[in-house]
Design a protein around this motif. Structure first.
Motif, PDB file in Angstrom:
ATOM      1  N   ARG A 194      -8.858  11.007  -6.514  1.00  0.00           N
ATOM      2  CA  ARG A 194      -9.430  12.248  -7.035  1.00  0.00           C
ATOM      3  C   ARG A 194     -10.087  13.086  -5.946  1.00  0.00           C
ATOM      4  NH1 ARG A 194      -8.820  10.577 -12.300  1.00  0.00           N
ATOM      5  NH2 ARG A 194      -8.865   8.321 -12.277  1.00  0.00           N
ATOM      6  N   ARG A 195      -9.657  12.929  -4.715  1.00  0.00           N
ATOM      7  CA  ARG A 195     -10.244  13.690  -3.611  1.00  0.00           C
ATOM      8  C   ARG A 195      -9.239  14.712  -3.081  1.00  0.00           C
ATOM      9  NH1 ARG A 195     -13.434  10.870  -5.717  1.00  0.00           N
ATOM     10  NH2 ARG A 195     -15.121   9.662  -4.791  1.00  0.00           N
ATOM     11  N   GLY A 196      -9.768  15.755  -2.446  1.00  0.00           N
ATOM     12  CA  GLY A 196      -8.911  16.751  -1.807  1.00  0.00           C
ATOM     13  C   GLY A 196      -7.944  17.378  -2.796  1.00  0.00           C
ATOM     14  N   THR A 197      -6.733  17.692  -2.321  1.00  0.00           N
ATOM     15  CA  THR A 197      -5.687  18.183  -3.204  1.00  0.00           C
ATOM     16  C   THR A 197      -5.229  17.024  -4.076  1.00  0.00           C
ATOM     17  OG1 THR A 197      -4.944  19.896  -1.663  1.00  0.00           O
ATOM     18  CG2 THR A 197      -3.356  19.150  -3.319  1.00  0.00           C
ATOM     19  N   ILE A 198      -5.387  17.165  -5.378  1.00  0.00           N
ATOM     20  CA  ILE A 198      -5.182  16.044  -6.294  1.00  0.00           C
ATOM     21  C   ILE A 198      -3.725  16.005  -6.754  1.00  0.00           C
ATOM     22  CG2 ILE A 198      -5.993  14.937  -8.391  1.00  0.00           C
ATOM     23  CD1 ILE A 198      -8.604  16.412  -8.099  1.00  0.00           C
ATOM     24  N   SER A 199      -3.169  14.809  -6.749  1.00  0.00           N
ATOM     25  CA  SER A 199      -1.756  14.607  -7.061  1.00  0.00           C
ATOM     26  C   SER A 199      -1.561  14.156  -8.502  1.00  0.00           C
ATOM     27  CB  SER A 199      -1.179  13.536  -6.124  1.00  0.00           C
ATOM     28  OG  SER A 199      -1.704  12.250  -6.471  1.00  0.00           O
ATOM     29  N   HIS A 200      -0.294  13.887  -8.852  1.00  0.00           N
ATOM     30  CA  HIS A 200       0.029  13.352 -10.174  1.00  0.00           C
ATOM     31  C   HIS A 200      -0.721  12.054 -10.462  1.00  0.00           C
ATOM     32  CE1 HIS A 200       4.216  15.502 -10.223  1.00  0.00           C
ATOM     33  NE2 HIS A 200       3.255  16.280 -10.670  1.00  0.00           N
ATOM     34  N   TRP A 201      -1.052  11.291  -9.413  1.00  0.00           N
ATOM     35  CA  TRP A 201      -1.626   9.970  -9.630  1.00  0.00           C
ATOM     36  C   TRP A 201      -3.003  10.030 -10.299  1.00  0.00           C
ATOM     37  CZ3 TRP A 201       0.630   5.616 -10.223  1.00  0.00           C
ATOM     38  CH2 TRP A 201      -0.111   4.430 -10.244  1.00  0.00           C
ATOM     39  N   LYS A 202      -3.647  11.204 -10.272  1.00  0.00           N
ATOM     40  CA  LYS A 202      -4.939  11.318 -10.961  1.00  0.00           C
ATOM     41  C   LYS A 202      -4.808  10.898 -12.420  1.00  0.00           C
ATOM     42  CE  LYS A 202      -6.630  14.851 -13.025  1.00  0.00           C
ATOM     43  NZ  LYS A 202      -7.266  16.067 -13.552  1.00  0.00           N
TER      44      LYS A 202
END
Length: 461
Positions: A194-202
């Motif tokens: 959940r850091r920086g540019t957040i990906s699908h994995w959130k």
């Protein structure tokens, strides 16, 4: 050697039964399930959901569980992962806040998958959901996992999911203990999710812990063991994740205590965004209405006072001021407040690429200032106090101070509100007749003997 935390949790899990639940807790579980399934169905077409569902369809099981929104089935652990990713994707499911933030409703897809595969009843499902919710929320009440940033909130689900799933599967106390040990030792997730540019994995991080929890319960039922001192050992959870021993808060009904079930303090969301921003969104809508804003070019400055978690999570990184992904945008106070000021609401459609790239919206975000404020810090964690001041070109301004958003347990959604949210989220996916059929079945979950019929009632035609 035995681990006192494992002994305590498994004893509690083994002893909690449907008959121990107050009627208001049973009703709240139904509300949570309706809310969660609605959130999940609305994400049926999302890219990470399609990827997860495609993988799950390659796997078959002798005791299967249904993929939400379909009539297809897979193994219960894969169903837990796919359905959990659906429930979490829009960031619209409820949350719990103590010393730390958690989304205990993430347990619902894991427990439901395990219960369906087991042939459990609705009452057994309700007891298992209440158990998982209580365990995860108690850990969030006990310490702040996220303060150092190394570990993700999925660590809480690694504790609650195997107990909830195992309970639904009818595991013995000894088997529940092994499921807990296996899950905790294998399921820690890095905070980078959940850091920086957040990906699908959130959306998938906590559901993956749920998947591992179901998998651990399946293994424990077949006799696999886990490390005995998974919490208190020299390289266990306390040493490696918590930074030291944790005094776990009392659980509801434990040892004859009158501590209320924590799911009664769940916080339903009115808007699809990080829950720390819910009051800021309501404040923006209030200011828009009071000032009669129809053109955001008329807005000169927006000053938002917030608390430490709000600033850190949703305004403390440069990516929050120019989000490039949907996942980053729903964790950006500047973005969600700008949308509320422009559109008068915030809906899932506002996270599409054309709005993320809209120059006027990006320009408005640069006129928004977010600062940490002692008054807001003092109100945390019970209140989610955001104080928002909007000033327009003619010099007028309005300050909205919102401590409790619609859906907070001190400003709760009614049953009608929960139903309305479900209908809005499933509009275009289920027709009105199917919506009503699904709601009728979910409100009578305690009478249900076949959870497969529940899943069939929410299958998208």
């Amino acid at each position: 050697m035995t681990d006192p935390v494992v002994e305590r949790l498994t004893s509690y899990a083994a002893g909690l039964e449907y008959r121990d639940l107050p009627s208001e807790v049973v009703h709240q579980v139904k509300r949570l399930v309706i809310d969660s399934l609605g959130c999940g169905l609305a994400a049926a077409g999302a890219a990470p959901v399609r990827a997860a569902r495609g993988l799950a369809l390659e796997v078959r099981a002798s005791s299967p569980a249904t993929l939400l929104g379909t009539t297809d089935a897979t193994t219960p652990d894969m169903a837990a992962f796919v359905n959990g990713t659906m429930v979490r994707y829009l960031d619209f499911n409820d949350s719990y806040n103590g010393k730390d933030i958690a989304h205990p409703s993430d347990n619902i897809p894991a427990v439901l998958a395990a219960a369906e595969a087991q042939g459990a009843s609705g009452r057994e499902l309700i007891a298992a959901v209440a158990l998982a919710y209580e365990v995860q929320a108690a850990w969030a009440d006990s310490f702040q996992l996220a303060s150092g940033g190394a570990w993700d909130q999925a660590a809480y689900a690694a504790i609650s999911a195997p107990l909830g799933a195992g309970k639904a599967m009818g595991l013995s106390a000894e088997q529940l203990g092994e499921a807990l040990r296996i899950s905790v030792v294998s399921s820690m997730t890095l905070g980078e999710a959940r850091r920086g540019t957040i990906s699908h994995w959130k959306a998938a991080a906590v559901p993956n812990a749920g998947r591992n929890g179901v998998f651990a319960a399946m293994l424990a039922r077949r006799g696999m063991t886990g490390p005995p001192e998974v919490f208190s050992g020299s390289h266990g959870f306390f040493a490696g994740v918590a930074g030291g021993p944790v005094d776990l808060a009392p659980l509801a009904g434990e040892g004859g205590t009158d501590h209320a079930f924590r799911l009664m303090e769940s916080r339903f969301k009115r808007f699809p965004a990080g829950f720390v921003s819910q009051t800021a969104i309501e404040g923006a809508i209030e200011a828009r209405d009071v000032l009669g804003i129809t053109d955001t070019d008329d807005i000169r400055h927006v000053h938002i006072r917030t608390f430490e978690s709000g600033k850190r999570i949703m305004a403390g990184d440069p990516t929050r001021w120019r989000p490039e992904t949907r996942e980053t945008a729903d964790h950006s106070i500047p973005f969600v407040v700008a949308c509320a000021l422009r559109f008068g609401t915030l809906e899932p459609a506002h996270f599409e690429d054309d709005i993320l790239r809209d120059p006027a919206l990006l320009d408005l975000m640069q006129r928004i200032e977010v600062v940490q404020d002692p008054e807001c810090d003092a109100a945390w964690p019970e209140a989610i106090l955001n104080i928002l001041t909007v000033r327009v070109s003619d010099g007028r301004q309005h300050t909205a101070s919102v401590p409790y958003y619609t859906g907070h347990y001190k400003k709760p959604m009614s049953d009608a509100d929960v139903e309305d949210k479900f209908r809005r989220l499933t509009s275009g996916l289920l027709d009105e007749v199917r919506q009503q059929t699904a709601l009728d079945r979910l409100w009578r979950l305690d009478e249900e003997t076949d959870l497969g019929r529940v899943m069939a009632s929410v299958a998208i035609a």
